[in-house]
Design a protein around this motif. Sequence first.
Motif, PDB file in Angstrom:
ATOM      1  N   PRO A   1       5.749  -0.540  10.071  1.00  0.00           N
ATOM      2  CA  PRO A   1       6.621  -0.045   9.530  1.00  0.00           C
ATOM      3  C   PRO A   1       6.365   0.037   7.411  1.00  0.00           C
ATOM      4  O   PRO A   1       6.175   0.748   7.062  1.00  0.00           O
ATOM      5  N   GLU A   2       5.242  -0.816   7.454  1.00  0.00           N
ATOM      6  CA  GLU A   2       5.013  -1.468   6.334  1.00  0.00           C
ATOM      7  C   GLU A   2       4.046   0.049   5.975  1.00  0.00           C
ATOM      8  O   GLU A   2       3.680   0.448   4.461  1.00  0.00           O
TER       9      GLU A   2
ATOM     10  N   ARG B   1       4.643   2.256   2.753  1.00  0.00           N
ATOM     11  CA  ARG B   1       3.921   2.636   1.969  1.00  0.00           C
ATOM     12  C   ARG B   1       3.895   3.797   1.443  1.00  0.00           C
ATOM     13  O   ARG B   1       3.130   4.940   0.305  1.00  0.00           O
ATOM     14  N   TRP B   2       3.224   5.133   3.120  1.00  0.00           N
ATOM     15  CA  TRP B   2       2.790   6.282   3.004  1.00  0.00           C
ATOM     16  C   TRP B   2       4.583   7.217   1.942  1.00  0.00           C
ATOM     17  O   TRP B   2       4.040   7.763   1.153  1.00  0.00           O
ATOM     18  N   ALA B   3       5.676   6.720   2.108  1.00  0.00           N
ATOM     19  CA  ALA B   3       6.505   7.444   1.473  1.00  0.00           C
ATOM     20  C   ALA B   3       6.605   7.139   0.476  1.00  0.00           C
ATOM     21  O   ALA B   3       7.240   8.344  -0.762  1.00  0.00           O
TER      22      ALA B   3
END
Length: 105
Positions: free
Chosen positions: A94-95, A99-101
């Motif tokens: 999820p990290e 980050r991409w979000a």
Amino acid sequence: MWFWIWTALTLGALAAGFLAWRQVWRHGKGLVRELGTSGDRIGDVVDEATARTDARLDALAPVHVTVGENPAPLRREIEDRRARRRAHRARPRPEVWERWAQVWR
């Protein structure tokens, strides 16, 4: 009169040649001194690299010779490693998505 002109020109050329030779000599001595220093430094770097390489090679696990052994356990070990690698790659991260979000907001 020409004698004195040629004498002055010859003495001037000799003086200029001497000064040029002296400068080349001094720079050559400095170059040889620096080459000696750099050779010592390179030797130290090579010794350090050799020591580190030897330490890393000593830390490696010994090689097990598998020629002539039953290939079934080896195949199982390879498949286990592949399965662990696939599971590691497929695990949720999820990290990374967070980050991409943040990047694409």
